[in-house]
Design an enzyme around this catalytic site. Structure first.
Site, mmCIF file in Angstrom:
data_model
loop_
_atom_site.group_PDB
_atom_site.id
_atom_site.type_symbol
_atom_site.label_atom_id
_atom_site.label_comp_id
_atom_site.label_asym_id
_atom_site.label_seq_id
_atom_site.Cartn_x
_atom_site.Cartn_y
_atom_site.Cartn_z
ATOM 1 N N HIS A 22 -31.141 -46.063 -5.990
ATOM 2 C CA HIS A 22 -30.639 -45.468 -7.234
ATOM 3 C C HIS A 22 -30.069 -44.079 -6.976
ATOM 4 O O HIS A 22 -28.941 -43.766 -7.367
ATOM 5 C CB HIS A 22 -31.782 -45.401 -8.250
ATOM 6 C CG HIS A 22 -31.408 -44.781 -9.559
ATOM 7 N ND1 HIS A 22 -31.227 -45.524 -10.712
ATOM 8 C CD2 HIS A 22 -31.183 -43.490 -9.929
ATOM 9 C CE1 HIS A 22 -30.898 -44.724 -11.706
ATOM 10 N NE2 HIS A 22 -30.871 -43.479 -11.256
ATOM 11 N N GLU A 23 -30.844 -43.250 -6.308
ATOM 12 C CA GLU A 23 -30.418 -41.868 -6.074
ATOM 13 C C GLU A 23 -29.277 -41.800 -5.056
ATOM 14 O O GLU A 23 -28.328 -41.025 -5.227
ATOM 15 C CB GLU A 23 -31.610 -41.021 -5.602
ATOM 16 C CG GLU A 23 -32.742 -40.894 -6.613
ATOM 17 C CD GLU A 23 -32.297 -40.251 -7.916
ATOM 18 O OE1 GLU A 23 -31.325 -39.468 -7.912
ATOM 19 O OE2 GLU A 23 -32.922 -40.532 -8.956
ATOM 20 N N HIS A 26 -25.903 -42.494 -6.681
ATOM 21 C CA HIS A 26 -25.320 -41.344 -7.377
ATOM 22 C C HIS A 26 -24.549 -40.463 -6.395
ATOM 23 O O HIS A 26 -23.402 -40.076 -6.640
ATOM 24 C CB HIS A 26 -26.420 -40.496 -8.030
ATOM 25 C CG HIS A 26 -27.014 -41.093 -9.266
ATOM 26 N ND1 HIS A 26 -26.255 -41.611 -10.288
ATOM 27 C CD2 HIS A 26 -28.308 -41.218 -9.656
ATOM 28 C CE1 HIS A 26 -27.043 -42.045 -11.252
ATOM 29 N NE2 HIS A 26 -28.296 -41.825 -10.893
#
Length: 226
Positions: A22-23, A26
């Site tokens: 997820h991170e 980004h």
């Protein structure tokens, strides 16, 4: 609360993968759209240690677990993004924000599809693999839906700021410094206050439960598991 090593092994691994991807997503999308901040800081990485926040990822969920809390809440170390450095700051902000939840849905889809491969897994490890896949499906869908709540600094809040007209986007953007307090109020204080008057004000959990159920059923249907 007695937590076995087996239970830890089937929850921690899918959770760490979900948070890390997820991170990293980004940071990767921000890098592709013109902002090198996360790239230069080494945050576009599949190394979970670069994304884990000691309090938000370990201590806070652990405290809630030990306190027999009806829900778990935590967060990773936010990926730094300089939205002004993006080639198109407003649309770029939306795409960077969507990257995390979209990656979690993709991981959930992979987990659901992988159920078909369990027949090829040795019998003595099949249950462990199945439990990891089941938890990966749930964790990734919950993470995606939770992060799409329209409250800055959650991803959904930044998507809303990027898509709404300026007269609505600006007041919403100003809430970002207070976003964590708003979440704590909605997740903890509001339900506690409601329980004193016999009311169910656990709005966020209700939204998460119903939305998660629908999305999981859809992913299982798409992957031929129903």
């Amino acid at each position: 609360m007695n937590i076995t090593l087996y239970e830890l092994s089937v929850w921690v691994l899918p959770l760490v993968i979900a948070i890390t991807f997820h991170e990293a997503a980004h940071g990767f999308v921000a890098h592709r759209l013109g902002d090198q901040t996360a790239w230069q800081l080494g945050r576009v990485s599949f190394n979970p240690l670069r994304h884990i926040d000691p309090f938000g990822t370990v201590v806070l969920p652990g405290m809630l677990l030990l306190a027999h809390s009806p829900f778990l809440f935590g967060y990773a170390k936010p990926v730094p993004v300089n939205f002004r450095a993006l080639r198109n700051p407003r649309i770029g902000m939306v795409l960077v924000a969507l990257a995390g939840p979209a990656t979690n849905i993709a991981l959930a889809l992979v987990a659901a599809a992988a159920f078909h491969g369990l027949t090829y897994v040795p019998a003595d490890t099949a249950q462990w693999v199945a439990d990891n896949l089941k938890n990966a499906l749930v964790i990734n869908v919950v993470l995606a839906i939770f992060n799409m709540l329209p409250i800055p600094p959650l991803d959904g809040g930044r998507v809303a700021v990027g898509l709404l007209p300026k007269f609505l986007a600006l007041p919403l953007a100003r809430l970002e410094p207070y976003g964590m307090l708003i979440l704590i109020a909605l997740l903890i204080l509001l339900p506690l206050a409601g329980s004193q008057f016999g009311l169910n004000l656990d709005v966020i959990s209700t939204i998460l439960r119903s939305s998660t159920g629908y999305v999981i059923q859809l992913l299982l249907l798409v992957t031929g598991n129903t």
